[in-house]
Design an enzyme around this catalytic site. Structure first.
Site, short mmCIF file in Angstrom:
data_model
loop_
_atom_site.label_atom_id
_atom_site.label_comp_id
_atom_site.label_asym_id
_atom_site.label_seq_id
_atom_site.Cartn_x
_atom_site.Cartn_y
_atom_site.Cartn_z
N LYS A 1 0.83 -1.22 0.00
CA LYS A 1 0.00 0.00 0.00
C LYS A 1 0.86 1.26 0.00
O LYS A 1 0.68 2.20 0.78
CB LYS A 1 -1.00 0.00 1.16
N1 PMP Z 1 -6.52 -3.60 -3.61
C1 PMP Z 1 -6.12 -2.33 -3.68
C2 PMP Z 1 -5.15 -1.95 -4.73
C3 PMP Z 1 -6.61 -1.38 -2.78
O1 PMP Z 1 -6.19 -0.11 -2.83
C4 PMP Z 1 -7.55 -1.77 -1.80
C5 PMP Z 1 -8.12 -0.76 -0.85
N2 PMP Z 1 -7.39 -0.67 0.32
C6 PMP Z 1 -7.94 -3.12 -1.76
C7 PMP Z 1 -7.40 -4.00 -2.69
C8 PMP Z 1 -8.87 -3.62 -0.72
O2 PMP Z 1 -8.23 -3.73 0.52
P1 PMP Z 1 -9.03 -3.51 1.87
O3 PMP Z 1 -10.13 -4.50 1.87
O4 PMP Z 1 -8.04 -3.79 2.94
O5 PMP Z 1 -9.51 -2.12 1.87
#
Ligand code: PMP
Length: 307
Positions: A159
């Site tokens: 991230k």
């Molecule tokens: N993939 C990406 C590239 C994202 O930015 C996100 C959003 N955080 C997700 C998947 C989903 O992750 P999460 O369920 O932890 O928000």
């Protein structure tokens, strides 16, 4: 009428009015995306007059791990981060659905694009947010011409802010083509995820999602959906998916903090299933929305009340 919440952010170690939470133009993170971030939702339950934050410890564990992967100086514990966040939401006085954006960024004015031994700051801002993408109607999507960043290029699992240029390229491409969202393939050509959400498909009653080795973010909603679906007796398989399998699947849906559980109606002009929300997606979506509003006794441990 509910009082308008105050617009405060956490910046340089304290809660300040958001208009005072500004960085200098020379900030390293602004040039190079040398930052990692999180996205956390708080859901307002009117009957309980409280806001419930979804899986905050998991989000802060991931943020801490992201900082570690990238060698960004960051020494706050998950407990400390949770406390800072709760205090900020309380100070603002939110009584609605919110999106919390914490991030660690290289605040140094260093000219060179590097990560270690530089000054960093931890900041949080908050927005009111209901749907990020529509969860009621089916989404139209395309397979992006941009490939998902590989773990050995910019780790998608970290991230990292800079990595989101990849998401932005795919999202703009999709929107400009008249679609709602993009689906990335990884560098090998297998399905990875959406621009900001993980992806699932249903084939013959089984729920299938790409493994973390397919250059995906380890989504916290993904993990929740897997646990939830298995608890309901569904078979959930993590394996590589071909783009053409998506075309002939019975159901496709996205999961994510922003996306929540959003269903896909069309991919590359092919209708998915019969073009309506599928029964498995509907079941998971309904339970998910009950859980986040604290209406499912069994999953209360995923929520942290603000007040
Ligand atoms: N993939 C990406 C590239 C994202 O930015 C996100 C959003 N955080 C997700 C998947 C989903 O992750 P999460 O369920 O932890 O928000």
């Amino acid at each position: 009428m509910a009082k308008e919440p105050k617009d405060f952010s956490y910046f340089q170690g304290k809660i300040v009015p958001s208009k005072e939470a500004n960085v200098n133009v020379q900030t390293n993170a602004l040039q190079y995306g040398t930052a990692v971030f999180g996205g956390i939702r708080g859901y307002y339950n009117k009957d309980l007059e409280n806001v419930f934050i979804f899986r905050i410890s998991d989000h802060y564990k991931r943020l801490t791990n992201s900082a570690k992967m990238l060698q960004l100086g960051f020494d706050k514990s998950v407990e400390e981060l949770t406390e800072i966040t709760l205090n900020l939401v309380r100070e603002c006085g939110y009584l609605e659905n919110i999106y919390i954006r914490p991030f660690v960024y290289v605040s140094s004015y260093a000219l060179s694009p590097k990560l270690h031994d530089l000054e960093t700051d931890f900041a949080i801002y908050i927005l009111k947010l209901d749907d990020y993408i529509d969860t009621k109607r089916g989404l139209t999507t395309l397979i992006s011409s941009w490939r998902r960043i590989d773990d050995n290029i910019i780790p998608a699992i970290s991230k990292a802010s800079g990595g989101y240029l990849n998401s932005a390229l795919a999202k703009s491409e999709a929107l400009q083509a008249g679609c709602d969202e993009a689906i990335f393939l990884d560098s090998r050509g297998f399905v990875a995820e959406g621009s900001a959400e993980n992806i699932f498909m249903v084939r013959d009653g089984n729920i299938i999602t790409p493994p973390i080795s397919a250059s995906i973010l380890e989504g916290i909603t993904r993990k929740s959906i897997i646990e939830l679906a298995r608890g309901l007796g569904f078979t959930v398989i993590e394996r590589d998916i071909l783009r053409t399998e998506l075309y002939v699947s019975d159901e496709v849906f996205f999961s994510g903090t922003g996306a929540q559980v959003a269903w896909v109606k069309e991919i590359d002009n092919r209708k998915i299933g019969n073009g309506n929300i599928g029964p498995i997606t509907k079941t998971l979506q309904d339970i998910f929305f009950n859980i986040v509003k604290n209406k499912e006794e069994k999953f209360k441990h995923w929520l942290t009340p603000v007040y």
